[in-house]
Design a protein around this motif. Structure first.
Motif, mmCIF file in Angstrom:
data_model
loop_
_atom_site.group_PDB
_atom_site.id
_atom_site.type_symbol
_atom_site.label_atom_id
_atom_site.label_comp_id
_atom_site.label_asym_id
_atom_site.label_seq_id
_atom_site.Cartn_x
_atom_site.Cartn_y
_atom_site.Cartn_z
ATOM 1 N N ASN A 174 0.822 -1.201 0.000
ATOM 2 C CA ASN A 174 0.000 0.000 0.000
ATOM 3 C C ASN A 174 0.863 1.261 0.000
ATOM 4 O O ASN A 174 0.612 2.219 0.733
ATOM 5 C CB ASN A 174 -0.951 0.020 1.201
ATOM 6 C CG ASN A 174 -2.060 1.047 1.041
ATOM 7 O OD1 ASN A 174 -2.472 1.362 -0.074
ATOM 8 N ND2 ASN A 174 -2.536 1.587 2.154
ATOM 9 N N SER A 175 1.898 1.241 -0.867
ATOM 10 C CA SER A 175 2.808 2.386 -0.950
ATOM 11 C C SER A 175 3.518 2.404 -2.295
ATOM 12 O O SER A 175 3.494 1.417 -3.043
ATOM 13 C CB SER A 175 3.847 2.322 0.178
ATOM 14 O OG SER A 175 4.688 1.196 0.010
ATOM 15 N N LEU A 176 4.163 3.516 -2.594
ATOM 16 C CA LEU A 176 4.939 3.641 -3.823
ATOM 17 C C LEU A 176 6.169 2.757 -3.741
ATOM 18 O O LEU A 176 6.816 2.658 -2.691
ATOM 19 C CB LEU A 176 5.337 5.098 -4.044
ATOM 20 C CG LEU A 176 6.080 5.427 -5.339
ATOM 21 C CD1 LEU A 176 5.648 6.803 -5.855
ATOM 22 C CD2 LEU A 176 7.589 5.423 -5.122
ATOM 23 N N VAL A 177 6.518 2.115 -4.856
ATOM 24 C CA VAL A 177 7.675 1.224 -4.895
ATOM 25 C C VAL A 177 8.685 1.726 -5.918
ATOM 26 O O VAL A 177 8.332 2.040 -7.059
ATOM 27 C CB VAL A 177 7.241 -0.216 -5.263
ATOM 28 C CG1 VAL A 177 8.451 -1.082 -5.644
ATOM 29 C CG2 VAL A 177 6.487 -0.845 -4.105
ATOM 30 N N ASP A 178 9.933 1.832 -5.495
ATOM 31 C CA ASP A 178 11.041 2.115 -6.402
ATOM 32 C C ASP A 178 11.465 0.797 -7.024
ATOM 33 O O ASP A 178 11.702 -0.187 -6.301
ATOM 34 C CB ASP A 178 12.206 2.726 -5.621
ATOM 35 C CG ASP A 178 13.293 3.280 -6.549
ATOM 36 O OD1 ASP A 178 13.642 2.581 -7.525
ATOM 37 O OD2 ASP A 178 13.798 4.379 -6.288
ATOM 38 N N LEU A 179 11.553 0.730 -8.351
ATOM 39 C CA LEU A 179 11.845 -0.535 -9.010
ATOM 40 C C LEU A 179 13.263 -1.030 -8.719
ATOM 41 O O LEU A 179 13.595 -2.167 -9.071
ATOM 42 C CB LEU A 179 11.615 -0.425 -10.513
ATOM 43 C CG LEU A 179 10.151 -0.279 -10.938
ATOM 44 C CD1 LEU A 179 10.010 -0.454 -12.441
ATOM 45 C CD2 LEU A 179 9.257 -1.296 -10.231
ATOM 46 N N LYS A 180 14.076 -0.227 -8.068
ATOM 47 C CA LYS A 180 15.371 -0.721 -7.602
ATOM 48 C C LYS A 180 15.188 -1.812 -6.547
ATOM 49 O O LYS A 180 16.116 -2.595 -6.306
ATOM 50 C CB LYS A 180 16.184 0.435 -7.020
ATOM 51 C CG LYS A 180 16.633 1.463 -8.050
ATOM 52 C CD LYS A 180 17.393 2.606 -7.387
ATOM 53 C CE LYS A 180 17.797 3.664 -8.406
ATOM 54 N NZ LYS A 180 18.487 4.819 -7.765
ATOM 55 N N GLU A 181 13.997 -1.855 -5.957
ATOM 56 C CA GLU A 181 13.706 -2.920 -4.971
ATOM 57 C C GLU A 181 13.482 -4.262 -5.646
ATOM 58 O O GLU A 181 13.509 -5.311 -4.989
ATOM 59 C CB GLU A 181 12.459 -2.545 -4.169
ATOM 60 C CG GLU A 181 12.575 -1.299 -3.316
ATOM 61 C CD GLU A 181 11.302 -1.025 -2.546
ATOM 62 O OE1 GLU A 181 10.716 -2.005 -1.993
ATOM 63 O OE2 GLU A 181 10.862 0.143 -2.502
ATOM 64 N N ILE A 182 13.187 -4.250 -6.956
ATOM 65 C CA ILE A 182 12.922 -5.493 -7.686
ATOM 66 C C ILE A 182 14.241 -6.028 -8.205
ATOM 67 O O ILE A 182 14.837 -5.487 -9.136
ATOM 68 C CB ILE A 182 11.948 -5.254 -8.846
ATOM 69 C CG1 ILE A 182 10.694 -4.542 -8.347
ATOM 70 C CG2 ILE A 182 11.590 -6.554 -9.519
ATOM 71 C CD1 ILE A 182 9.953 -5.285 -7.250
ATOM 72 N N ILE A 183 14.708 -7.106 -7.591
ATOM 73 C CA ILE A 183 16.034 -7.644 -7.912
ATOM 74 C C ILE A 183 15.876 -9.029 -8.541
ATOM 75 O O ILE A 183 15.199 -9.911 -7.998
ATOM 76 C CB ILE A 183 16.902 -7.732 -6.643
ATOM 77 C CG1 ILE A 183 17.061 -6.348 -6.009
ATOM 78 C CG2 ILE A 183 18.273 -8.329 -6.965
ATOM 79 C CD1 ILE A 183 17.767 -6.357 -4.671
ATOM 80 N N LEU A 184 16.524 -9.206 -9.704
ATOM 81 C CA LEU A 184 16.477 -10.508 -10.384
ATOM 82 C C LEU A 184 17.304 -11.539 -9.618
ATOM 83 O O LEU A 184 18.338 -11.218 -9.054
ATOM 84 C CB LEU A 184 16.994 -10.375 -11.815
ATOM 85 C CG LEU A 184 16.183 -9.482 -12.754
ATOM 86 C CD1 LEU A 184 16.806 -9.480 -14.139
ATOM 87 C CD2 LEU A 184 14.741 -9.978 -12.835
#
Length: 340
Positions: free
Chosen positions: A330-340
């Motif tokens: 329930n918040s904004l997400v920086d796509l740097k948090e998405i790690i392959l």
């Protein structure tokens, strides 16, 4: 594959659901030899008789006999099959989304690069004539910076595949990779194609219709791109009437694409001009034929750029994963948090 006659090219289609059957028939129309593998081996003989194709019960044997592999199985099995094909140095066409998970994507990407494999992600809207025209206009013209955009798509899931029970489809099952977020990922891909990389996302995923499914049927997203543009994406499996469109607002012009009408419209200073209209013989299958032709041509000429690369497919999935995480937190997400 250099100088090989098209009739001697062998393409394996993995999966024989609605999209698999479509690819089988389209490949046959293009003149290649079609091989088929599916998990439900008891249905292979029926496929062989009805479609006049070569069938295999062993996936490893099937891949070994092919020059290229089309992956049209349920989303949750995509990566395992793609890794098998990549390790055998086969060209790969993988249906969208590239996967329903990030696990295995780095390994696949490294294999594709190391072995210089021809690879396409089946985001067929990139071959739509209206959008091809739009892409050329944006590249060739000067419309100033992109300020904002809006992409929408919606259609009630139970109306997608007439004659089938939507509750039994992978589209209604989260574990199989279904749901509006992934099944309708075309719109995310279009945003990436036209607006460029996305840095941040805020999203709400929900199930609000009366349809029986254990996944989301409505997705609302706001995306923030690295070029400064901010836009909206809405995807649903509940609309009683089919709708699909994409608006892009530049400093000097507005472009509006309407899939249902088959038009691309240019708007400025109160004037509206249709700059592209689909031909009379256009139908939805034209998109699949066009993209598959591109893939087959790349087998002979691998220097031809992909219409939708593995990197593009991964980027779209990362945006989707960011949206899912945003809805959960329930918040904004920086796509740097998405790690392959």
């Amino acid at each position: 594959m250099q100088n090989r006659e098209i009739s001697s090219v062998k393409v394996l289609v993995c999966g024989a659901g609605s999209i698999g059957i479509r690819h089988i028939n389209n490949l046959k129309s293009l003149g290649v030899q079609v091989l088929v593998w599916r998990r439900r081996t008891e249905l292979l003989d029926k496929l062989k008789d009805e479609l006049d194709v070569i069938v295999y019960k062993s996936i490893d044997e099937a891949i070994s006999q092919a020059h290229a592999v089309v992956i049209a199985t349920i989303t949750s099995t995509h990566i395992d099959l793609a890794l098998k094909a990549a390790k055998m140095n086969k060209a790969i066409f993988i249906e969208k989304p590239i996967s329903n998970k990030l696990i295995g994507l780095n390994e696949l990407l490294n294999l594709v690069k190391k072995n210089q494999l021809v690879f396409e992600v089946g985001c067929q809207l990139r071959s739509h004539p209206n959008l091809q025209k739009l892409h050329k206009l944006i590249i060739q013209g000067d419309y100033g910076p992109l300020y904002t955009y809006r992409a929408v798509v919606g259609h009630r899931l139970e109306n997608w595949r007439p004659g089938t029970d939507y509750r039994e489809s992978y589209s209604a099952n989260t574990l199989k990779g279904g749901g509006a977020l992934l099944d309708l990922i075309h719109e995310i891909d279009l945003v990436y194609w036209f607006a460029g990389p996305v840095e941040k996302v805020v999203a709400c995923l929900s199930h609000v219709s009366d349809q029986e499914m254990n996944t989301e049927d409505l997705v609302n997203m706001i995306l923030i791109n690295s070029n400064g543009a901010t836009g909206q994406v809405q995807m649903d499996m509940l609309s009683p009437d089919y709708r699909r469109g994409f608006d892009l607002v530049y400093q000097k012009a507005v472009f509006c694409w309407d899939y249902v009408k088959g038009t691309l419209t240019y708007k400025k200073d109160g004037l509206s001009t249709v700059v592209d209209q689909i031909p009379d013989d256009f139908n939805r299958n034209s998109l699949f034929i066009s993209h598959m032709k591109h893939f087959i041509n790349r087998l002979e000429q691998p220097e031809i750029p992909p219409l939708c690369s593995i990197e593009d497919g991964i980027a779209a999935l990362c945006i989707a994963e960011g949206a899912r995480l945003s809805s959960k937190k329930n918040s904004l997400v920086d796509l740097k948090e998405i790690i392959l």
